[in-house]
Design an enzyme around this catalytic site. Structure first.
Site, mmCIF file in Angstrom:
data_model
loop_
_atom_site.group_PDB
_atom_site.id
_atom_site.type_symbol
_atom_site.label_atom_id
_atom_site.label_comp_id
_atom_site.label_asym_id
_atom_site.label_seq_id
_atom_site.Cartn_x
_atom_site.Cartn_y
_atom_site.Cartn_z
ATOM 1 N N CYS A 171 -1.360 -23.836 -3.674
ATOM 2 C CA CYS A 171 -2.114 -22.953 -5.123
ATOM 3 C C CYS A 171 -4.081 -23.010 -4.876
ATOM 4 O O CYS A 171 -5.069 -22.494 -4.954
ATOM 5 C CB CYS A 171 -1.867 -22.535 -6.360
ATOM 6 S SG CYS A 171 0.203 -22.223 -6.103
ATOM 7 N N ASP A 172 -4.069 -24.516 -5.286
ATOM 8 C CA ASP A 172 -5.250 -25.885 -5.843
ATOM 9 C C ASP A 172 -5.498 -26.811 -4.875
ATOM 10 O O ASP A 172 -6.649 -27.114 -5.369
ATOM 11 C CB ASP A 172 -4.432 -26.297 -7.067
ATOM 12 C CG ASP A 172 -3.635 -24.918 -8.107
ATOM 13 O OD1 ASP A 172 -4.372 -23.676 -8.547
ATOM 14 O OD2 ASP A 172 -2.715 -25.883 -8.724
ATOM 15 N N CYS A 230 1.454 -27.720 -7.231
ATOM 16 C CA CYS A 230 1.405 -26.411 -5.732
ATOM 17 C C CYS A 230 0.297 -26.672 -5.226
ATOM 18 O O CYS A 230 -0.888 -26.487 -5.448
ATOM 19 C CB CYS A 230 1.273 -24.987 -6.865
ATOM 20 S SG CYS A 230 1.230 -23.743 -5.233
#
Length: 309
Positions: free
Chosen positions: A136-137, A133
């Site tokens: 997300c990261d 992701c």
């Protein structure tokens, strides 16, 4: 007879449980084989959930959700739903422990899981440098070099997204050509800090106690080995949609699915079958974010309350 059967205990299912019980439904059961919380509980760092100013783990983020939902009457059945069968205006829920439930409405919130590429070190370093992701990261690699593995739309779109914050992006693909939209490929070609590493196979991701330090690839034509010095590796080789409970005895599916197996829904999360909703990562065009899955669950629950009258 259940008012609502919720299949799946991630953010979408939990939020639907909260909204439906607080909204007046008296007999709501969430079927989740393990601990509620969903895939996000495996994330080591989250800092983009609204209202949570501190970086926290996925487990910490989701810890209070089940208790809050159960306070309003949501019941949790630790069972895996094998099949959902429509019986007139209601549904039969068959579980892996040979129990049968009947429900007036059903919400599918089983999600989907990123497909693993299968290279050495992928599981060992998952969550410690290997991610699925970028939204997300990606922020954790701002100003650093990262590698993106894959050759479809998702891989190229995420590589382009990462190029805006990372110093360099290695786009690693096993073929010479991509299976992506021409406009997306054009973006990649024009982005200076994206290096295409094509016609290679991933040998392994390696690192130390602190996490990933590099990615080893092998040229498919010459066999030459190359080490890419990167602390972040993003894998985008497809997703497995967890739609098995919708499969019927004749091999068909209970409701309409996309070509990739995602459930087709409208803006209220309704499927093609009356009384059946789908929310979160199992539905078409899902953003694969906790906040979006939670919104789906709330949207579905509000509509289910109105449907049941």
């Amino acid at each position: 007879m259940l008012d609502l059967a919720i299949i799946g205990g991630g953010p979408a299912g939990l939020t639907a449980g909260l909204y439906s019980t607080r909204g007046g439904l008296k007999n709501v059961v969430m079927f989740e084989m393990g601990m509620p919380g969903g895939q996000i509980t495996g994330s080591s760092e989250i800092e983009n959930y609204p209202g949570q100013g501190q970086v926290m783990t996925g487990m910490d983020l989701m810890a209070s959700w089940p208790e809050q939902c159960q306070k309003f009457g949501l019941k949790h059945e630790m069972a895996q739903v094998e099949t959902i069968i429509q019986t007139g205006s209601t549904f039969k829920i068959l579980t892996n422990d040979n129990r049968e439930f009947e429900a007036r409405s059903v919400l599918m919130a089983t999600g989907s899981v990123p497909r693993r590429a299968g290279f050495k070190g992928e599981d060992e370093f998952f969550g410690r440098g290997v991610s699925t992701c970028a939204t997300c990261d990606g922020f954790f690699y701002r100003g650093k070099e990262v590698a993106v593995i894959g050759g479809g739309d998702s891989a190229l779109e995420e590589a382009y997204y990462l190029s805006k914050m990372c110093s360099k992006v290695y786009l690693v693909h096993r073929r010479d050509t991509y299976r992506a939209a021409p406009s997306t490929i054009e973006h990649i070609k024009k982005t200076e800090n994206i290096e295409e590493v094509t016609n290679v196979s991933v040998e392994e991701v390696f690192g130390d106690a602190s996490g990933v330090t590099g990615l080893k690839v092998k040229c498919n034509k010459t066999g030459e080995i190359r080490d890419l010095p990167t602390p972040g590796v993003f894998v985008f080789v497809g997703r497995n949609v967890l739609n098995a409970p919708l499969k019927q005895s004749d091999g068909s599916f209970l409701c309409d699915l996309s070509a990739t197996g995602e459930v087709v829904v409208d803006l209220k999360m309704r499927t093609s079958v009356k009384g059946l909703w789908a929310a979160g990562d199992i539905r078409i065009d899902a953003a694969k974010q906790v906040v979006c899955a939670a919104a789906d669950g709330a949207t579905a629950a509000v509509d289910i309350i109105e449907y049941l009258g």
